[in-house]
Motif scaffolding. Structure first.
Motif, PDB file in Angstrom:
ATOM      1  N   ARG A  21      20.056   8.503  69.457  1.00  0.00           N
ATOM      2  CA  ARG A  21      21.488   8.490  69.134  1.00  0.00           C
ATOM      3  C   ARG A  21      21.607   8.554  67.608  1.00  0.00           C
ATOM      4  NH1 ARG A  21      25.502   6.954  72.321  1.00  0.00           N
ATOM      5  NH2 ARG A  21      24.032   5.955  73.758  1.00  0.00           N
ATOM      6  N   ILE A  22      22.273   9.574  67.114  1.00  0.00           N
ATOM      7  CA  ILE A  22      22.389   9.812  65.671  1.00  0.00           C
ATOM      8  C   ILE A  22      23.504   8.965  65.078  1.00  0.00           C
ATOM      9  CG2 ILE A  22      22.734  11.585  63.898  1.00  0.00           C
ATOM     10  CD1 ILE A  22      20.229  12.018  65.689  1.00  0.00           C
ATOM     11  N   PHE A  48      21.615  -0.955  60.693  1.00  0.00           N
ATOM     12  CA  PHE A  48      22.014  -0.573  62.042  1.00  0.00           C
ATOM     13  C   PHE A  48      21.003   0.303  62.776  1.00  0.00           C
ATOM     14  CE2 PHE A  48      26.065  -1.085  59.713  1.00  0.00           C
ATOM     15  CZ  PHE A  48      26.578  -2.145  60.420  1.00  0.00           C
ATOM     16  N   CYS A  49      20.180   1.019  62.059  1.00  0.00           N
ATOM     17  CA  CYS A  49      19.306   2.019  62.679  1.00  0.00           C
ATOM     18  C   CYS A  49      17.842   1.608  62.601  1.00  0.00           C
ATOM     19  CB  CYS A  49      19.497   3.372  61.994  1.00  0.00           C
ATOM     20  SG  CYS A  49      21.199   3.952  62.105  1.00  0.00           S
ATOM     21  N   SER A  50      17.110   1.913  63.663  1.00  0.00           N
ATOM     22  CA  SER A  50      15.701   1.535  63.721  1.00  0.00           C
ATOM     23  C   SER A  50      14.764   2.662  63.303  1.00  0.00           C
ATOM     24  CB  SER A  50      15.346   1.097  65.150  1.00  0.00           C
ATOM     25  OG  SER A  50      15.623   2.161  66.064  1.00  0.00           O
ATOM     26  N   HIS A  51      15.267   3.905  63.329  1.00  0.00           N
ATOM     27  CA  HIS A  51      14.418   5.060  63.060  1.00  0.00           C
ATOM     28  C   HIS A  51      15.158   6.117  62.235  1.00  0.00           C
ATOM     29  CE1 HIS A  51      12.302   3.215  66.401  1.00  0.00           C
ATOM     30  NE2 HIS A  51      11.234   3.903  66.014  1.00  0.00           N
ATOM     31  N   SER A  60      15.198  16.674  55.014  1.00  0.00           N
ATOM     32  CA  SER A  60      16.422  15.914  55.264  1.00  0.00           C
ATOM     33  C   SER A  60      16.186  14.946  56.415  1.00  0.00           C
ATOM     34  CB  SER A  60      17.591  16.855  55.571  1.00  0.00           C
ATOM     35  OG  SER A  60      17.348  17.590  56.749  1.00  0.00           O
ATOM     36  N   ARG A  61      16.931  13.851  56.424  1.00  0.00           N
ATOM     37  CA  ARG A  61      16.718  12.841  57.440  1.00  0.00           C
ATOM     38  C   ARG A  61      18.038  12.292  57.937  1.00  0.00           C
ATOM     39  NH1 ARG A  61      13.648   7.873  55.282  1.00  0.00           N
ATOM     40  NH2 ARG A  61      15.362   6.565  55.884  1.00  0.00           N
ATOM     41  N   VAL A  62      18.050  11.938  59.196  1.00  0.00           N
ATOM     42  CA  VAL A  62      19.205  11.272  59.792  1.00  0.00           C
ATOM     43  C   VAL A  62      18.735   9.956  60.379  1.00  0.00           C
ATOM     44  CG1 VAL A  62      20.400  13.433  60.302  1.00  0.00           C
ATOM     45  CG2 VAL A  62      18.957  12.411  62.052  1.00  0.00           C
ATOM     46  N   ARG A  63      19.606   8.980  60.341  1.00  0.00           N
ATOM     47  CA  ARG A  63      19.285   7.674  60.905  1.00  0.00           C
ATOM     48  C   ARG A  63      19.624   7.682  62.391  1.00  0.00           C
ATOM     49  NH1 ARG A  63      23.025   4.935  56.678  1.00  0.00           N
ATOM     50  NH2 ARG A  63      23.933   6.991  57.001  1.00  0.00           N
ATOM     51  N   ALA A  64      18.861   6.924  63.178  1.00  0.00           N
ATOM     52  CA  ALA A  64      19.050   6.958  64.626  1.00  0.00           C
ATOM     53  C   ALA A  64      18.561   5.670  65.280  1.00  0.00           C
ATOM     54  CB  ALA A  64      18.290   8.140  65.211  1.00  0.00           C
ATOM     55  N   ILE A  65      19.010   5.504  66.515  1.00  0.00           N
ATOM     56  CA  ILE A  65      18.492   4.480  67.414  1.00  0.00           C
ATOM     57  C   ILE A  65      18.185   5.178  68.733  1.00  0.00           C
ATOM     58  CG2 ILE A  65      19.686   2.520  66.363  1.00  0.00           C
ATOM     59  CD1 ILE A  65      21.802   2.745  68.584  1.00  0.00           C
ATOM     60  N   ARG A  66      17.461   4.525  69.604  1.00  0.00           N
ATOM     61  CA  ARG A  66      17.191   5.108  70.918  1.00  0.00           C
ATOM     62  C   ARG A  66      18.520   5.374  71.622  1.00  0.00           C
ATOM     63  NH1 ARG A  66      12.042   5.818  71.790  1.00  0.00           N
ATOM     64  NH2 ARG A  66      10.578   4.456  70.725  1.00  0.00           N
ATOM     65  N   ALA A  67      18.603   6.460  72.345  1.00  0.00           N
ATOM     66  CA  ALA A  67      19.851   6.863  72.997  1.00  0.00           C
ATOM     67  C   ALA A  67      20.329   5.833  74.009  1.00  0.00           C
ATOM     68  CB  ALA A  67      19.682   8.224  73.655  1.00  0.00           C
ATOM     69  N   GLU A  69      20.445   2.726  73.552  1.00  0.00           N
ATOM     70  CA  GLU A  69      21.017   1.590  72.823  1.00  0.00           C
ATOM     71  C   GLU A  69      22.396   1.955  72.281  1.00  0.00           C
ATOM     72  OE1 GLU A  69      18.194   0.547  69.795  1.00  0.00           O
ATOM     73  OE2 GLU A  69      16.600   0.216  71.243  1.00  0.00           O
ATOM     74  N   ASP A  70      23.170   0.937  71.896  1.00  0.00           N
ATOM     75  CA  ASP A  70      24.479   1.124  71.284  1.00  0.00           C
ATOM     76  C   ASP A  70      24.556   0.288  70.021  1.00  0.00           C
ATOM     77  OD1 ASP A  70      25.934   2.890  73.073  1.00  0.00           O
ATOM     78  OD2 ASP A  70      25.840   1.244  74.520  1.00  0.00           O
ATOM     79  N   TRP A  71      25.400   0.730  69.101  1.00  0.00           N
ATOM     80  CA  TRP A  71      25.650  -0.036  67.890  1.00  0.00           C
ATOM     81  C   TRP A  71      26.769  -1.033  68.124  1.00  0.00           C
ATOM     82  CZ3 TRP A  71      25.202   5.453  66.923  1.00  0.00           C
ATOM     83  CH2 TRP A  71      24.022   5.790  66.256  1.00  0.00           C
ATOM     84  N   PRO A  72      26.802  -2.113  67.347  1.00  0.00           N
ATOM     85  CA  PRO A  72      27.942  -3.034  67.412  1.00  0.00           C
ATOM     86  C   PRO A  72      29.171  -2.332  66.818  1.00  0.00           C
ATOM     87  CG  PRO A  72      26.383  -3.726  65.715  1.00  0.00           C
ATOM     88  CD  PRO A  72      25.773  -2.551  66.420  1.00  0.00           C
TER      89      PRO A  72
END
Length: 83
Positions: A21-22, A48-51, A60-67, A69-72
């Motif tokens: 999840r971007i 907020f992001c783990s990866h 270039s890079r984008v921050r993400a979490i596993r799809a 998961e959800d952010w607060p």
């Protein structure tokens, strides 16, 4: 690792089966990605992001979490308002 599926701008699935999840503020960078884009997944320390997904062609890079998961939601809104 190549992109397997990127039908939704905020979710990307890689050829290894992992889905990410971007971060909303980074979605614009993903619009340049092609199915041939090679990404590296790297663990990061972020509020907020783990990866990060790093485009190997230009760095270039984008921050993400596993799809899965959800952010607060409230904290993300506040963070995006700050810029």
């Amino acid at each position: 690792m190549q992109i397997k599926k990127h039908d939704e701008s905020y979710i990307v699935q890689l050829e290894d089966g992992s889905s990410w999840r971007i971060w909303p503020g980074d979605i614009a960078l993903t619009l340049r990605w092609l199915p041939t884009t090679i990404l590296q997944v790297s663990a990061i320390k972020d509020e907020f992001c783990s990866h990060a997904l790093i485009d190997q062609s230009d760095g270039s890079r984008v921050r993400a979490i596993r799809a899965s998961e959800d952010w607060p939601v409230q904290q993300v809104r506040q963070s995006l308002k700050k810029g």
